[in-house]
Design a protein around this motif. Structure first.
Motif, short mmCIF file in Angstrom:
data_model
loop_
_atom_site.label_atom_id
_atom_site.label_comp_id
_atom_site.label_asym_id
_atom_site.label_seq_id
_atom_site.Cartn_x
_atom_site.Cartn_y
_atom_site.Cartn_z
N ALA A 193 -2.38 0.64 -3.86
CA ALA A 193 -1.50 0.27 -4.72
C ALA A 193 -1.34 -0.98 -5.27
O ALA A 193 -1.17 -1.58 -6.30
N ARG A 194 -1.40 -2.13 -4.06
CA ARG A 194 -1.47 -3.43 -4.60
C ARG A 194 -2.79 -3.94 -5.26
O ARG A 194 -2.74 -4.73 -6.15
N ASP A 195 -3.96 -3.14 -4.99
CA ASP A 195 -5.27 -3.50 -5.71
C ASP A 195 -4.78 -2.99 -7.12
O ASP A 195 -5.99 -3.70 -7.94
N SER A 197 1.75 -10.52 -5.67
CA SER A 197 2.29 -10.36 -4.52
C SER A 197 1.65 -10.13 -3.57
O SER A 197 0.89 -8.97 -3.68
N LYS A 198 2.07 -10.69 -2.18
CA LYS A 198 1.27 -9.95 -0.94
C LYS A 198 2.00 -8.59 -0.59
O LYS A 198 1.45 -7.72 0.19
N VAL A 199 3.15 -8.41 -1.25
CA VAL A 199 4.13 -7.21 -0.72
C VAL A 199 3.57 -6.15 -1.83
O VAL A 199 3.63 -6.24 -3.01
N PRO A 200 3.08 -4.94 -1.40
CA PRO A 200 2.68 -3.84 -2.23
C PRO A 200 3.71 -2.94 -2.99
O PRO A 200 4.83 -3.29 -2.54
N PRO A 201 3.20 -2.60 -4.21
CA PRO A 201 4.50 -2.04 -4.65
C PRO A 201 4.80 -0.66 -4.02
O PRO A 201 4.16 -0.21 -3.17
N LYS A 202 6.12 -0.59 -4.42
CA LYS A 202 6.70 0.70 -3.64
C LYS A 202 6.22 2.04 -4.10
O LYS A 202 6.15 2.07 -5.27
N ILE A 203 5.70 2.99 -3.25
CA ILE A 203 5.02 4.22 -3.59
C ILE A 203 6.06 4.97 -2.38
O ILE A 203 6.34 4.97 -1.16
N GLU A 204 6.48 6.28 -3.31
CA GLU A 204 7.27 7.19 -2.25
C GLU A 204 6.71 7.68 -1.06
O GLU A 204 7.52 7.67 -0.13
N ARG A 205 5.44 7.84 -1.26
CA ARG A 205 4.72 8.59 -0.17
C ARG A 205 3.49 7.69 0.17
O ARG A 205 2.57 7.73 -0.89
#
Length: 255
Positions: free
Chosen positions: A70-72, A92-100
């Protein structure tokens, strides 16, 4: 050959090879044991066959981290700005939010033509299921594929070209082509109903394809007491279904 068409064809090859392998190992091509595992490995191998062509070189990852992928999917930096350490113009080093979260069955990266992405960027996410998966499992995979197409961050929107789900379904062996086509239509209608549960999807091109993977209307010929007999228990009809979300500019037939 366009990337999306090449990957879809590899999934079909993976389905066919997995069914043949299961039959070779067990004499039961639809045996639930490890069917999904064989499908995944066979598909990854089918995609890898194209790595002998430099122009279509893929990086293939099995059971790939959803968070990393997701981050990539986000651009490494915001185009038109200077790359300064600590700047919010960098991803951002924080990956985007994915529900699962969890892991993606197969993640494919590639060298995108005319792309300003640094390094190989995500091309597609592939989720695979064995025979007759439950609706909830299908919806979980489809929902995550859609999320990966839609992730966004401080550097922009997802670069993912498409996300694909594929599964196998078993039906009683049809007597003729007309019955076989009816089986495929029935499965396609079921998936259309399931997809309606995902809400608005005007931002993606959606395709559902069903096709024959393996069909034995007669049974396997075996030898018993020095006589050839037909084992009717091996009659089967396996149907593949592939659901793909893609960019409006990345429909099959286009690069």
């Amino acid at each position: 050959m366009p990337y999306q068409k090449q990957i879809i064809n590899a999934i079909k090859t993976g389905m066919s090879n997995a069914c043949r392998a299961m039959y070779s190992f067990t004499d039961e091509p639809a045996l639930a044991f490890n069917a999904e595992y064989l499908f995944t490995v066979s598909t990854a191998n089918a995609i890898n066959e194209h790595n002998y062509v430099p122009a279509h070189s893929y990086e293939i990852r099995i059971e790939h981290s959803t968070k990393k992928f997701a981050r990539d999917c986000l651009p490494p930096f915001k185009f038109g700005t200077k790359m300064v350490r600590g700047s919010n113009k960098l991803r951002s080093k924080v990956p985007p939010k994915i529900e699962r979260n969890g892991r993606i069955d197969i993640a494919v990266y590639y060298d995108a033509p005319k792309s300003r992405y640094l390094g190989r960027q995500p091309l597609c996410a592939i989720e695979l299921k064995g025979f007759d998966p439950a609706r909830k499992l299908v919806m979980d995979d489809l929902r995550r594929n859609l999320e990966l197409m839609r992730v966004s961050g401080n550097t922009g929107n997802s670069v993912l070209e498409f996300a694909t789900f594929a599964a196998l379904h078993e039906r009683p062996a049809p007597k003729d082509l007309s019955e076989a086509m009816a089986c495929g239509a029935e499965i396609k209608t079921k998936y259309q109903g399931w997809l309606a549960g995902l809400g608005q999807r005007n931002d993606v091109v959606e395709t559902i394809e069903t096709f024959t993977v393996s069909w034995d209307p007669h049974g396997t010929i075996t030898e018993e007491a020095e006589e050839l007999v037909i084992d009717k228990s091996t009659r089967h009809y396996f149907i593949g279904v592939i659901v793909t979300f893609s960019r409006p500019a990345a429909v099959p037939g286009k690069l």
